[in-house]
Design a protein around this motif. Structure first.
Motif, mmCIF file in Angstrom:
data_model
loop_
_atom_site.group_PDB
_atom_site.id
_atom_site.type_symbol
_atom_site.label_atom_id
_atom_site.label_comp_id
_atom_site.label_asym_id
_atom_site.label_seq_id
_atom_site.Cartn_x
_atom_site.Cartn_y
_atom_site.Cartn_z
ATOM 1 N N ASN A 141 26.246 30.382 38.291
ATOM 2 C CA ASN A 141 24.977 31.101 38.086
ATOM 3 C C ASN A 141 25.103 32.125 36.958
ATOM 4 N N GLU A 142 26.241 32.825 36.897
ATOM 5 C CA GLU A 142 26.462 33.779 35.805
ATOM 6 C C GLU A 142 26.498 33.073 34.465
ATOM 7 N N MET A 143 27.168 31.913 34.414
ATOM 8 C CA MET A 143 27.220 31.133 33.169
ATOM 9 C C MET A 143 25.816 30.692 32.765
ATOM 10 N N ASP A 144 25.036 30.254 33.735
ATOM 11 C CA ASP A 144 23.668 29.814 33.463
ATOM 12 C C ASP A 144 22.833 30.973 32.906
ATOM 13 N N LYS A 145 22.960 32.143 33.522
ATOM 14 C CA LYS A 145 22.242 33.327 33.019
ATOM 15 C C LYS A 145 22.670 33.659 31.594
ATOM 16 N N LEU A 146 23.971 33.567 31.329
ATOM 17 C CA LEU A 146 24.492 33.866 30.010
ATOM 18 C C LEU A 146 23.944 32.882 28.975
ATOM 19 N N VAL A 147 23.902 31.594 29.324
ATOM 20 C CA VAL A 147 23.361 30.577 28.411
ATOM 21 C C VAL A 147 21.900 30.870 28.118
ATOM 22 N N HIS A 148 21.098 31.194 29.130
ATOM 23 C CA HIS A 148 19.685 31.512 28.933
ATOM 24 C C HIS A 148 19.531 32.773 28.066
ATOM 25 N N TRP A 149 20.376 33.754 28.303
ATOM 26 C CA TRP A 149 20.307 34.997 27.522
ATOM 27 C C TRP A 149 20.604 34.733 26.047
ATOM 28 N N VAL A 150 21.649 33.876 25.810
ATOM 29 C CA VAL A 150 22.018 33.529 24.431
ATOM 30 C C VAL A 150 20.872 32.784 23.769
ATOM 31 N N ARG A 151 20.258 31.838 24.453
ATOM 32 C CA ARG A 151 19.128 31.086 23.884
ATOM 33 C C ARG A 151 17.969 32.028 23.546
ATOM 34 N N GLU A 152 17.675 32.937 24.450
ATOM 35 C CA GLU A 152 16.582 33.901 24.214
ATOM 36 C C GLU A 152 16.906 34.776 23.007
ATOM 37 N N LYS A 153 18.134 35.189 22.873
ATOM 38 C CA LYS A 153 18.523 36.021 21.733
ATOM 39 C C LYS A 153 18.355 35.254 20.438
ATOM 40 N N ARG A 154 18.769 33.979 20.428
ATOM 41 C CA ARG A 154 18.657 33.164 19.220
ATOM 42 C C ARG A 154 17.193 32.979 18.850
ATOM 43 N N LYS A 155 16.339 32.730 19.878
ATOM 44 C CA LYS A 155 14.911 32.536 19.610
ATOM 45 C C LYS A 155 14.321 33.815 19.013
ATOM 46 N N SER A 156 14.660 34.954 19.604
ATOM 47 C CA SER A 156 14.071 36.203 19.142
ATOM 48 C C SER A 156 14.579 36.561 17.747
ATOM 49 N N GLU A 157 15.831 36.235 17.447
ATOM 50 C CA GLU A 157 16.384 36.546 16.138
ATOM 51 C C GLU A 157 15.861 35.609 15.053
ATOM 52 N N SER A 158 15.583 34.365 15.415
ATOM 53 C CA SER A 158 15.104 33.414 14.439
ATOM 54 C C SER A 158 13.576 33.499 14.288
ATOM 55 N N GLY A 159 12.951 34.207 15.166
ATOM 56 C CA GLY A 159 11.523 34.394 15.091
ATOM 57 C C GLY A 159 10.723 33.202 15.532
ATOM 58 N N VAL A 160 11.269 32.368 16.259
ATOM 59 C CA VAL A 160 10.538 31.167 16.723
ATOM 60 C C VAL A 160 9.802 31.461 17.988
#
Length: 160
Positions: A141-160
């Motif tokens: 579950n922690e790994m899953d949360k981390l993966v979702h957090w990383v994806r959200e960070k990438r989306k927010s940084e790329s502006g998509v």
């Protein structure tokens, strides 16, 4: 006129068959083993020896058969008794019979206790595995949360 059979049983052969079978009974062996032993000596089949024993010879040796069985039982009782303190030598067959009896008794006694011990250990192991599973699920579950957090960070940084 009927000629005597060439393979007819002689008195000496009947006697050999009887003494061998009685010896096997006394020693706790099977009659089949006796038939095989006699068959080799007389150049007959074990089946022929068994048939001769059951059809003819056995009837003449009922008392001896009972005595041999009683002798076998007495021998087993003497050697399997823990009260016996004399150093009477034990025959190899009696020793084998005694050891087989001890193995059976030991397995029966050990089996009951061992099953309870094994059940207790299995329950303990099962509980440990449940705890490990909980830890793995929490880590997943922690790994899953981390993966979702990383994806959200990438989306927010790329502006998509």
């Amino acid at each position: 006129m009927d000629a005597p059979r060439q393979d007819a049983w002689k008195d000496e052969e009947d006697l050999l068959l009887a003494t061998t079978v009685l010896k096997h009974i006394r020693e706790g062996k099977t009659q089949l083993e006796a038939f095989q032993e006699v068959a080799e000596q007389l150049h007959r089949t074990p089946a022929a020896c068994g048939f001769r024993w059951n059809a003819t010879v056995r009837k003449e040796y009922q008392k001896e058969i009972q005595d041999a069985k009683n002798s076998r039982k007495a021998t087993r009782t003497i050697y399997s008794s823990s009260k016996s303190s004399d150093d009477t030598p034990m025959s190899l067959d009696a020793a084998i019979s005694f050891l087989k009896e001890m193995k059976t008794k030991q397995f029966e006694d050990y089996g009951k206790e061992n099953l309870e011990t094994q059940l207790k250990k299995l329950n303990e192991d099962n509980e440990k595995l449940r705890e490990e599973l909980k830890q793995w699920e929490a880590a997943w579950n922690e790994m899953d949360k981390l993966v979702h957090w990383v994806r959200e960070k990438r989306k927010s940084e790329s502006g998509v």
